[in-house]
Every structure is written in C-alpha cells, then in structure tokens.
Design a protein around this motif. Structure first.
Motif, PDB file in Angstrom:
ATOM      1  N   SER A   1     -41.795 -37.957  -8.057  1.00 31.02           N
ATOM      2  CA  SER A   1     -40.862 -38.347  -9.128  1.00 31.02           C
ATOM      3  C   SER A   1     -41.588 -38.403 -10.476  1.00 31.02           C
ATOM      4  O   SER A   1     -41.017 -38.038 -11.517  1.00 31.02           O
ATOM      5  CB  SER A   1     -40.200 -39.685  -8.815  1.00 31.02           C
ATOM      6  N   THR A   2     -42.855 -38.834 -10.464  1.00 27.36           N
ATOM      7  CA  THR A   2     -43.632 -38.852 -11.706  1.00 27.36           C
ATOM      8  C   THR A   2     -43.799 -37.432 -12.233  1.00 27.36           C
ATOM      9  O   THR A   2     -43.584 -37.157 -13.421  1.00 27.36           O
ATOM     10  CB  THR A   2     -45.029 -39.480 -11.460  1.00 27.36           C
ATOM     11  N   PHE A   3     -44.152 -36.523 -11.317  1.00 24.62           N
ATOM     12  CA  PHE A   3     -44.344 -35.117 -11.694  1.00 24.62           C
ATOM     13  C   PHE A   3     -43.044 -34.533 -12.252  1.00 24.62           C
ATOM     14  O   PHE A   3     -43.045 -33.838 -13.272  1.00 24.62           O
ATOM     15  CB  PHE A   3     -44.817 -34.318 -10.472  1.00 24.62           C
ATOM     16  N   GLU A   4     -41.922 -34.830 -11.563  1.00 25.43           N
ATOM     17  CA  GLU A   4     -40.642 -34.277 -12.011  1.00 25.43           C
ATOM     18  C   GLU A   4     -40.255 -34.787 -13.398  1.00 25.43           C
ATOM     19  O   GLU A   4     -39.716 -34.034 -14.214  1.00 25.43           O
ATOM     20  CB  GLU A   4     -39.544 -34.601 -10.976  1.00 25.43           C
ATOM     21  N   SER A   5     -40.562 -36.053 -13.670  1.00 21.78           N
ATOM     22  CA  SER A   5     -40.243 -36.592 -15.001  1.00 21.78           C
ATOM     23  C   SER A   5     -41.075 -35.886 -16.080  1.00 21.78           C
ATOM     24  O   SER A   5     -40.582 -35.587 -17.168  1.00 21.78           O
ATOM     25  CB  SER A   5     -40.464 -38.104 -15.056  1.00 21.78           C
ATOM     26  N   VAL A   6     -42.334 -35.590 -15.767  1.00 20.10           N
ATOM     27  CA  VAL A   6     -43.211 -34.878 -16.720  1.00 20.10           C
ATOM     28  C   VAL A   6     -42.696 -33.452 -16.921  1.00 20.10           C
ATOM     29  O   VAL A   6     -42.649 -32.945 -18.038  1.00 20.10           O
ATOM     30  CB  VAL A   6     -44.677 -34.870 -16.215  1.00 20.10           C
ATOM     31  N   LYS A   7     -42.307 -32.833 -15.828  1.00 19.14           N
ATOM     32  CA  LYS A   7     -41.840 -31.442 -15.854  1.00 19.14           C
ATOM     33  C   LYS A   7     -40.547 -31.304 -16.671  1.00 19.14           C
ATOM     34  O   LYS A   7     -40.354 -30.327 -17.390  1.00 19.14           O
ATOM     35  CB  LYS A   7     -41.613 -30.983 -14.410  1.00 19.14           C
TER      36      LYS A   7
END
Lengths: 114, 240
Positions: free
Chosen positions: B21-27
């Motif tokens: 979820s952290t990665f998706e928010s950055v993406k």
C-alpha cells in the motif's frame, strides 16, 4: 602471605593457562600479535606467585590488607581492560560488517540492472 | 515544477502487510516526478516476496542492520545515482505522500538543505504519537534548542528531505543509532539550513512500532549522549 599449597595450585593453573594459549596459537585460532598480550599476562601471573614479599610491600603501600586481595584486584582490573578492548573491537567489526552488507546490496543491484 | 532528480527512500523491516500500500501510494502520486527505492532491511517475513512479486524496485540487505544503516544505504544509492534530492519515507504507511511537494519546496528554492516533515506545526496531522513518546520528543527538542538556539518540534520525524550536499554527507557518515534527532542536531550544528514543514501522518495500520514505553525513556538518554558525542566528531564538510 600465600601458603605453599596455594602457590603450587596457582602455578599449575598458570601452566595450564600457558598450554591453552600455545594450543590456540598453534591452531591459529588466535593471532600471534594479540597473543603477546596474553603471554605477558601469564608471565606476570606466574612471577607474582613467587614474589609475595615484594607484593606484601606493595599491599602496604596501596593499603590492601592481603596479597590474595591484591592479586584478585589485579585480575579484575586486567579482565575489565580486556573486556573493554574486546567490546571496542566488536563494535569496530560490526561497523565494518554493516558497511560490507550495504556495499553488497548496492553491487547486487548494479549487477541486476546491467 | 522542476528538473531535479528526486528519490524516495523507503526503509522496510517486516512490512509485508504495509509495503504494497505504501508503494501504491507513491506510485499514484503524480504532482512531482519521483523515483523510489525500497530498502528491505533483512526482513524475516514475506516482505521480500511481496517486493519481488510486484516488481517493486528494491535493495535487500543481507541481514537486519537497523533503520539507520538501511536509510544510509538509500543515501548511498542516491549519491551513486546522482540524485539532487532524497526523501526518507517510512514503509509502514505512516507518512502521507501528498506532502512531498510541500516538503521539497524549500530545498528547490534554496531555502533549506534539509526539511523535516512535522506533526506538531500548522496543526495538519491528527496523529501525534503516544504520550511517552511526545514527552521524549519535547525533551530532545528542548535539548537541541539549548545547544543550537533553533527549535525543531518533531525532532524524531523520519519524513525528511535533503539536498545533494546532505546526501553526500549522509552517504559517508550516518549514525546507525537514533539517526533522526542526532542528524537534525548535527546538520544544524554544521551550519546547514533546516526547515520544518507541516505534514500529515497516520497511525500504524498494521504491525507494531519499534519503540515502546521503556525504550522511549532509554531512547531520550541515549539521544542526549549521542548528540553530545557528535561534538567530538563533527561533519568534516560542515560550513561552520
């Protein structure tokens, strides 16, 4: 004063200590460089057993009642210094291992992306 | 907005439930052009599997080295790859990506060498951390104010951005213990400009924080000592 029996006992302990050090050097589980320190430590222990009159005078000078107490105190101080030295060495090694681990991760990434 | 090369460093230790979820928010974040790197700090759970399966750009440390060493690896990566700005961003989902633009703005405009995302200014963040931790933060903050004359309210915040000069400094020398408060002090003491920026943060959704009550008391005393020790080993490239 230290009794003859105790002197013999301490002498045997010191000889065993020397044997352990020599075996460690022979098997290369201890570097020769640092073994000098341990050998000097053993020699001091061995000589201390047979110079009790001199040690008695040292006890009087410092204010320690018995020679055995002085030897115990010296042993304690020597161990304290050695453990501090080992702690420092341990920390230095830890820092080096972390730096190596970081380099490894970065290099792996470079190789992967080539 | 700018042509600077910007990297987000995301340290992750046992974050199998949060890292995606952290990665998706950055993406999803498109306001600023960003690259990212996740530093898997020798996680023992399935973090590595999640990173690989989702093709998330990451470095894997061979064993758990602690947050300081993990973040420093990110700074080394940023330095080696010529990034102009590096942003620290926790892998546990506590940091709000929408404040990146605000965080880097003072650096882009040469008003700061380092910015700190703060929960305690501008009243943006509802999440303020536990009482014991807030007390610890106030004590450390006051200590730094006494030593430098500058008040940093969220002194333990891991949501920070730094310019190329600080990237270089951190890649060469970064404390592995109590990194945020110690580096905040060391950067100030070395004469660099530090600015606090109000940001939003969330409470952890999954997993446990690495700092508990007993640790936070111990933490404060250790930070005091580490800060004082820095004076014996200042940054060589400091401006003062």
């Amino acid at each position: 004063m230290i009794s003859v029996n105790l002197k013999i006992f301490l002498a045997i302990i010191t000889v065993i200590y020397f044997i352990i050090i020599l075996i460690a050097i022979k098997k290369q589980t201890m570097p020769v460089k640092s073994s000098v320190l341990w050998i000097v430590f053993g020699v001091i222990m061995f000589i201390s057993i047979f110079i009790t009159p001199l040690l008695s005078k040292l006890c009087d000078f410092i204010g320690i009642e018995k020679v055995s107490n002085l030897l115990l105190f010296c042993g304690f101080m020597a161990l304290l210094i050695l453990s501090f030295d080992l702690y420092k060495l341990n920390y230095q090694l830890k820092k080096k291992i972390v730096a190596l681990g970081q380099e490894l991760a970065l290099l792996k990434d470079e190789v992967k992306n080539k | 907005m700018n042509n600077k090369k910007i990297l987000i460093i995301i340290p992750a230790y046992n974050e199998e439930k949060n890292i995606l979820s952290t990665f998706e928010s950055v993406k999803k974040y498109k306001k600023v052009k960003l690259d990212y790197i996740v530093i898997n700090d020798g996680s023992k759970d399935l973090t590595e599997k999640v990173l690989q399966e989702n093709k998330i750009n990451h470095l894997t440390l061979p064993f758990n080295m602690g947050i300081g060493a993990a973040v420093q690896t990110g700074y080394k990566y940023a330095f080696n790859n010529n990034y102009d700005i590096a942003i620290q961003f926790d892998g546990d989902g506590q940091h709000d990506i929408n404040y990146v633009e605000k965080l880097i703005d003072p650096i882009i405009n040469n008003k700061a060498n380092m910015t700190i995302g703060s929960r305690y200014i501008e009243n943006i963040s509802k999440f303020k951390s536990s009482f014991s931790r807030q007390l610890g933060i106030k004590l450390i903050s006051s200590f730094i104010k006494i030593l430098t004359g500058i008040k940093i309210k969220d002194v333990t915040s891991g949501y920070r951005a730094v310019d190329r000069t600080i990237i270089k400094l951190f890649s060469l020398d970064y404390p592995h213990e109590y990194p945020e408060p110690v580096t905040n002090y060391s950067i100030l003491k070395s004469g660099y400009k530090v600015k606090e920026v109000g940001v939003n943060m969330y409470a952890r959704t999954n997993g446990k924080s690495s700092i508990n009550f007993v640790k936070s008391i111990y933490y404060v005393f250790n930070v005091f000592i580490s800060i004082l020790l820095f004076n014996f080993k200042p940054y060589k490239e400091g401006k003062k």
